[in-house]
Design a protein around this motif. Structure first.
Motif, PDB file in Angstrom:
ATOM      1  N   GLY A 185       0.701  -1.096  -0.029  1.00 25.88           N
ATOM      2  CA  GLY A 185      -0.046  -0.150   0.031  1.00 25.88           C
ATOM      3  C   GLY A 185       0.780   1.119  -0.046  1.00 25.88           C
ATOM      4  O   GLY A 185       0.254   2.251   0.083  1.00 25.88           O
ATOM      5  N   ALA A 186       2.139   1.137  -0.004  1.00 19.04           N
ATOM      6  CA  ALA A 186       2.908   2.382   0.087  1.00 19.04           C
ATOM      7  C   ALA A 186       2.815   3.387  -1.151  1.00 19.04           C
ATOM      8  O   ALA A 186       2.758   4.528  -0.796  1.00 19.04           O
ATOM      9  CB  ALA A 186       4.600   1.905   0.088  1.00 19.04           C
ATOM     10  N   ALA A 187       2.687   2.820  -2.262  1.00 22.40           N
ATOM     11  CA  ALA A 187       2.547   3.816  -3.476  1.00 22.40           C
ATOM     12  C   ALA A 187       1.224   4.722  -3.221  1.00 22.40           C
ATOM     13  O   ALA A 187       1.478   5.768  -3.591  1.00 22.40           O
ATOM     14  CB  ALA A 187       2.509   2.943  -4.850  1.00 22.40           C
ATOM     15  N   ALA A 188       0.072   4.035  -3.129  1.00 21.45           N
ATOM     16  CA  ALA A 188      -0.982   4.861  -2.745  1.00 21.45           C
ATOM     17  C   ALA A 188      -0.828   5.923  -1.498  1.00 21.45           C
ATOM     18  O   ALA A 188      -1.326   7.154  -1.815  1.00 21.45           O
ATOM     19  CB  ALA A 188      -2.146   4.190  -2.421  1.00 21.45           C
ATOM     20  N   VAL A 189      -0.091   5.517  -0.525  1.00 22.89           N
ATOM     21  CA  VAL A 189       0.299   6.465   0.530  1.00 22.89           C
ATOM     22  C   VAL A 189       1.175   7.731  -0.022  1.00 22.89           C
ATOM     23  O   VAL A 189       0.657   8.835   0.435  1.00 22.89           O
ATOM     24  CB  VAL A 189       0.863   5.922   1.752  1.00 22.89           C
ATOM     25  N   VAL A 190       2.050   7.311  -0.919  1.00 23.43           N
ATOM     26  CA  VAL A 190       2.967   8.321  -1.163  1.00 23.43           C
ATOM     27  C   VAL A 190       2.179   9.182  -2.212  1.00 23.43           C
ATOM     28  O   VAL A 190       2.147  10.702  -2.331  1.00 23.43           O
ATOM     29  CB  VAL A 190       3.926   7.884  -2.024  1.00 23.43           C
ATOM     30  N   GLU A 191       1.270   8.712  -3.163  1.00 19.43           N
ATOM     31  CA  GLU A 191       0.411   9.507  -4.043  1.00 19.43           C
ATOM     32  C   GLU A 191      -0.483  10.460  -3.215  1.00 19.43           C
ATOM     33  O   GLU A 191      -0.671  11.557  -3.736  1.00 19.43           O
ATOM     34  CB  GLU A 191      -0.343   8.578  -4.958  1.00 19.43           C
ATOM     35  N   SER A 192      -0.969   9.923  -2.213  1.00 15.96           N
ATOM     36  CA  SER A 192      -1.912  10.725  -1.307  1.00 15.96           C
ATOM     37  C   SER A 192      -1.529  11.731  -0.328  1.00 15.96           C
ATOM     38  O   SER A 192      -2.022  12.857  -0.153  1.00 15.96           O
ATOM     39  CB  SER A 192      -3.019   9.875  -0.620  1.00 15.96           C
ATOM     40  N   PHE A 193      -0.449  11.486   0.241  1.00 15.80           N
ATOM     41  CA  PHE A 193       0.074  12.290   1.495  1.00 15.80           C
ATOM     42  C   PHE A 193       1.454  12.950   0.954  1.00 15.80           C
ATOM     43  O   PHE A 193       1.997  13.682   1.818  1.00 15.80           O
ATOM     44  CB  PHE A 193       0.301  11.491   2.600  1.00 15.80           C
ATOM     45  N   GLY A 194       2.111  12.529  -0.045  1.00 16.23           N
ATOM     46  CA  GLY A 194       3.398  13.341  -0.662  1.00 16.23           C
ATOM     47  C   GLY A 194       4.469  13.395   0.746  1.00 16.23           C
ATOM     48  O   GLY A 194       4.798  14.651   0.849  1.00 16.23           O
ATOM     49  N   PRO A 195       5.100  12.290   1.379  1.00 18.25           N
ATOM     50  CA  PRO A 195       5.935  12.298   2.309  1.00 18.25           C
ATOM     51  C   PRO A 195       7.359  13.155   1.640  1.00 18.25           C
ATOM     52  O   PRO A 195       7.555  13.057   0.579  1.00 18.25           O
ATOM     53  CB  PRO A 195       6.182  11.021   2.843  1.00 18.25           C
ATOM     54  N   ARG A 196       7.948  13.691   2.681  1.00 14.96           N
ATOM     55  CA  ARG A 196       9.239  14.498   2.107  1.00 14.96           C
ATOM     56  C   ARG A 196      10.408  13.498   1.572  1.00 14.96           C
ATOM     57  O   ARG A 196      11.034  13.589   0.759  1.00 14.96           O
ATOM     58  CB  ARG A 196       9.703  15.266   3.320  1.00 14.96           C
ATOM     59  N   SER A 197      10.291  12.219   2.322  1.00 14.47           N
ATOM     60  CA  SER A 197      11.367  11.437   1.971  1.00 14.47           C
ATOM     61  C   SER A 197      10.782   9.876   2.604  1.00 14.47           C
ATOM     62  O   SER A 197       9.950   9.873   3.193  1.00 14.47           O
ATOM     63  CB  SER A 197      12.497  11.564   2.875  1.00 14.47           C
ATOM     64  N   ILE A 198      11.490   8.931   1.762  1.00 13.26           N
ATOM     65  CA  ILE A 198      10.834   7.498   1.890  1.00 13.26           C
ATOM     66  C   ILE A 198      12.190   6.785   2.275  1.00 13.26           C
ATOM     67  O   ILE A 198      13.045   6.703   1.593  1.00 13.26           O
ATOM     68  CB  ILE A 198      10.136   6.910   0.544  1.00 13.26           C
ATOM     69  N   TRP A 199      12.204   6.254   3.279  1.00 13.70           N
ATOM     70  CA  TRP A 199      13.105   5.478   4.118  1.00 13.70           C
ATOM     71  C   TRP A 199      13.245   3.977   3.673  1.00 13.70           C
ATOM     72  O   TRP A 199      12.045   3.289   3.660  1.00 13.70           O
ATOM     73  CB  TRP A 199      13.230   5.697   5.577  1.00 13.70           C
ATOM     74  N   VAL A 200      14.112   3.394   3.290  1.00 13.82           N
ATOM     75  CA  VAL A 200      14.217   2.160   2.592  1.00 13.82           C
ATOM     76  C   VAL A 200      15.443   1.374   3.393  1.00 13.82           C
ATOM     77  O   VAL A 200      16.507   2.210   3.757  1.00 13.82           O
ATOM     78  CB  VAL A 200      14.133   1.810   1.252  1.00 13.82           C
ATOM     79  N   PRO A 201      15.533   0.285   3.686  1.00 12.28           N
ATOM     80  CA  PRO A 201      16.750  -0.704   3.862  1.00 12.28           C
ATOM     81  C   PRO A 201      17.857  -0.401   3.008  1.00 12.28           C
ATOM     82  O   PRO A 201      17.668  -0.516   1.875  1.00 12.28           O
ATOM     83  CB  PRO A 201      16.198  -2.044   4.526  1.00 12.28           C
ATOM     84  N   ALA A 202      18.988  -0.254   3.631  1.00 16.42           N
ATOM     85  CA  ALA A 202      20.225  -0.544   2.575  1.00 16.42           C
ATOM     86  C   ALA A 202      20.100  -1.784   1.760  1.00 16.42           C
ATOM     87  O   ALA A 202      19.819  -3.148   2.316  1.00 16.42           O
ATOM     88  CB  ALA A 202      21.549  -0.559   3.309  1.00 16.42           C
TER      89      ALA A 202
END
Length: 839
Positions: free
Chosen positions: A637-654
């Motif tokens: 569900g992360a893509a829909a959250v990014v599209e709707s809430f536009g976070p400053r940055s997305i953290w992912v593991p190395a």
């Protein structure tokens, strides 16, 4: 009440369904309804004055209100052998698997949908079977059972037709896992059980692969099933004609899917991306079979009847059965039911040379539908179709006026243009608050877009009817008409893209408060009420318009209404089998860790669960999103959250750069690029201080993670504020915990790793963390057996309060600073008040 009794009776019946009332036995409501309606009838027969008629109308309204409560109480009545009762008594037996025997209630359909980014509408990998049960068998015990269930079976055709071996009314026996439908446990979440109950479905389940045990024709097919089989065949013929009329390229398949939606309400052919595009532009209603479609069909049939030499009365008699057939062809469409009932009422009035009142006819249709299925009143489609129709009936004459209809061509053209704008504005004014409430979207761009796309889709529907007629003569002729329809569909989608390209024309909004909605509709009604002259009437009209303007501005404003917490607040959102954890700091910092998701199917948890949960909280923006690893139950569900809430940055593991290019990850990267939210890789030892809160990364290791599973390489975070901390263990297993145990891992709140699996939360790790509250995010009766009983016992033995989303729904914990150990806990969908626990 005297002028429009059906309208006001329907309003009273609906109020009985919606308004809170004492939980009295059904017999009490039945007695009250009978007494009130009988009194109303007696008063009306003996009425000798206007006051007596008013009293009769009042008792009539009370009677229908009590009838509404009676209908709602009847929906909850269950007999001993109802499948709902059996499921409640023996949930484990049905969850393990049981033999079900019954008859197919509908033609099987594919439940698949093409994913985002797919060029053409693709088929799914599952088929929906709707079975009216006769019995269930557990071991050697066979007992009768009643009720309709929906089962998902492996396999399915590309377009969604029934497998050739199965048909409506056939006797079937399957081995399936069965569960009672359960809503997500977030405040204001979509009520899935009530949605299914309104459609007669009482349980859902999955057929084990290859466990369709028996399928055979009954000795004698019931007349209703025989009729509906013919309807199913007719529906298949109509779909085949549409398929042949359009080319096989992506644009042709899209046009064919739109044509099927316009004619038959079959919307499964569109991809999720295409349907989402229309929703963002406020144009998705154009694909619903509505009053316009029924009106065009009825007028076409009336014209054919008159050309055949039938009289006006004979034409009306001939068209009514055709409209009934059209209603049978369309499935689960409230707008079709409403439009057909209103059209039949209008034709019936024409047969006796009467002119029906539109508002009375609207009330008749609503009363008919709600009497048959009271739970439809809670369905957003039902609410929208009636709100739009009521707005059109009341507002359009006032907005368009009558001038120009009998003048010259220029004045007539101006009147038509004004009427088109009035129709669009009236429908938008009547429905946009409900769209905000149900879909959290405001689309001002729908006003100009509908002026363009509305006539195009109207012409496309006429073209679709022409395709069906032309196909009986020549496939080449139907293909030529299909070419024109395809161009109309292309322009409609280009219009939708133009609206989406300008964010101010379509944007998200947090869920409005009910008083705001009530104020808007009351002030709209007060504005429309006719008043006499004088200063008092002018002042009241001005006051009503001022209230309506104010409530409209509040509904349109893209504001954030979430109050900042006193301490560090962590909320485990119920996403079923998955993770979605929201952290909030008093400084206003908001971090969402994961966004849930399913491994298959077209249900987007980010769009349908996480987003609505955040909007219901009053959250319109996020500062950061962390995606702990690529598993779909965390990243789906992360893509829909990014599209709707536009976070400053997305953290992912190395190491996220080598994540597999599965659809969920591909769409996440596309959404991040569009929202200009950069992906930042974090690993062990990284620390961030963000507006008063400190974030520390415990996993994955900077080096030496080769050969570890994706779970053991997932991102593990510790969020701290004023000496209080939350540890989010993602899906880290025993190997990752063993490495993390070499450092400081103590925390007040632990988001338990891997949903409480036996492969995580070891005894040593639990002892080192020593949490006061342990949050387990998992799905009810999930197939993995999470959480493991030994893990739960280990956590409880360490003194932690264990909260689980599968039992408690959304869980909120607030860590207070300044007072050692001060905590606020609000389990069970945040419906309980915060509990002070200073120990």
């Amino acid at each position: 009440m005297r002028e429009r009794p059906l309208l006001w009776s329907t309003a009273a019946f609906t109020a009985g369904l919606l308004l809170p009332a004492p939980d009295l036995p059904a017999a009490c409501w039945a007695a009250c309804a009978a007494a009130s309606l009988g009194g109303a009838l007696a008063l009306s027969l003996a009425a000798s004055s206007r006051r007596a008629l008013s009293e009769a109308g009042l008792w009539l309204a009370i009677g229908y209100l009590c009838a509404g409560r009676l209908a709602l109480a009847a929906c909850g009545y269950r007999e001993p052998y109802d499948i709902t009762t059996l499921l409640r008594r023996h949930p484990d037996v049905f969850a393990r698997g049981i033999d079900l025997a019954g008859r197919l209630a509908r033609e099987p359909r594919s439940s698949g949908r093409a994913p985002f980014g797919a060029g053409a509408a693709g088929g799914g990998s599952e088929t929906d079977l709707f079975i009216d049960l006769d019995s269930v068998t557990a071991g050697k015990i066979r007992i009768p059972a009643r009720g309709r269930v929906r089962l998902k079976a492996p396999g399915g055709s590309t377009r969604g037709d029934a497998p050739p071996a199965l048909g409506r009314g056939m006797l079937v026996e399957v081995f399936a896992q069965l569960t009672a439908p359960r809503p997500y446990g977030n405040e204001g979440a979509f009520d899935y059980p009530r949605y299914l109950a309104a459609r007669g479905i009482e349980a859902v389940g999955t057929i084990k692969s290859g466990r369709l045990l028996r399928a055979q024709e009954p000795a004698a097919l019931a007349p209703g099933a025989r009729l509906m089989r013919r309807v199913d065949r007719l529906r298949g013929v109509l779909l085949d004609r549409l398929d042949r009329a359009f080319p096989l390229d992506p644009r042709g398949r899209r046009a064919a899917a739109v044509a099927a939606a316009l004619l038959l309400g079959e919307r499964g052919g569109l991809t999720l991306e295409e349907e989402g595009l229309l929703q963002e532009a406020g144009l998705s209603h154009l694909l619903a079979v509505s009053g316009f479609n029924v009106a065009v069909l009825a007028l076409s049939l009336l014209l054919l009847c008159r050309l055949a030499g039938l009289s006006s009365r004979g034409s009306a008699i001939s068209v009514i059965p055709c409209l009934g057939l059209y209603l049978l062809i369309n499935r689960d469409e409230s707008s079709v039911e409403r439009a057909v009932i209103m059209a039949v009422a209008a034709l019936a009035a024409r047969m006796i040379w009467r002119r029906p009142d539109p508002l009375n006819t609207l009330g008749l249709s609503a009363l008919t539908i709600l009497a048959a299925s009271p739970l439809q009143v809670f369905d957003s489609g039902f609410q929208l179709t009636y709100a739009a129709t009521l707005s059109l009936i009341v507002l359009v004459p006032r907005l368009s006026g009558a001038a120009g209809r009998r003048r010259g061509p220029r004045a007539r053209a101006a009147w038509w243009a004004k009427s088109a704008m009035a129709v669009t504005l009236a429908a938008w004014v009547g429905t946009f608050p409900l769209c905000v409430l149900d879909f959290n979207r405001i689309a001002p761009g729908a006003l100009p877009a509908n002026l363009v796309a509305g006539p195009l889709m109207a012409a496309a529907f006429v073209g679709v009817l022409s395709i069906e007629a032309a196909a009986t003569v020549s496939d080449d002729l139907s293909a030529a008409i299909g070419w024109l329809v395809q161009r109309l569909v292309d322009v409609t989608f280009e219009t939708a893209r133009a609206v989406r390209s300008m964010p101010f024309l379509s944007y998200r909004r947090v869920t409005p408060e009910p008083p705001t909605l009530v104020l808007y509709y009351l002030s709209l009604w007060a504005t429309l009420v006719r008043r006499g002259g004088g200063r008092l009437a002018a002042l009241s009209r001005l006051g009503a318009m001022t209230l309506m303007t104010g409530s409209t501005l509040v509904l349109l404003a893209p504001i954030d209404t979430r109050a900042r917490p006193e301490g560090l607040r962590v909320t485990a959102i119920d996403v079923g089998q998955g993770d979605a954890i929201l952290l909030e700091a008093p400084s206003g910092l908001r971090l969402l860790v994961d966004a849930g998701g399913f491994s298959r199917g077209g249900f987007d948890v980010g769009e349908r669960v996480v987003g609505p949960a955040l909007w219901r909280m009053g959250i319109a923006r996020l500062d950061y999103l962390a995606v702990t690893h690529a598993d779909t139950d965390h990243a789906g569900g992360a893509a829909a959250v990014v599209e709707s809430f536009g976070p400053r940055s997305i953290w992912v593991p190395a190491g996220a750069s080598v994540w597999p290019e599965v659809p969920s990850i591909r769409r996440l990267k596309q959404a991040a690029s569009a929202a200009r939210s950069p992906l930042r890789e974090l690993s062990d030892g990284d620390g961030l201080c963000l507006r008063g809160a400190c974030v520390r990364t415990l996993n994955p290791a900077r080096e030496g993670s080769a050969g570890l599973s994706d779970n053991d390489r997932s991102l593990v975070l510790v969020v701290s504020w004023m000496g209080r901390s939350v540890l989010l263990a993602a899906d880290a297993g025993a190997l990752a915990e063993q490495r993390m145990a070499s450092g400081s891992v103590s925390a007040d709140v632990l988001k338990v790793g891997h949903h409480g699996s036996a492969t995580a939360t070891t005894e040593r790790f639990t002892r080192l963390v020593s949490p006061r509250v342990a949050l387990i995010s998992c799905g009810a009766r999930n197939r993995f057996g999470h959480p493991d009983p030994a893990v739960v016992a280990r956590l409880e033995g360490s003194g932690a309060r264990v909260c689980r989303t599968d039992r408690d729904g959304a869980v909120t914990v607030e860590l207070l600073g300044g007072v050692p150990g001060a905590t606020r806990l609000s389990p069970s969908c945040a419906l309980r008040r915060f509990l002070r626990d200073p120990s």
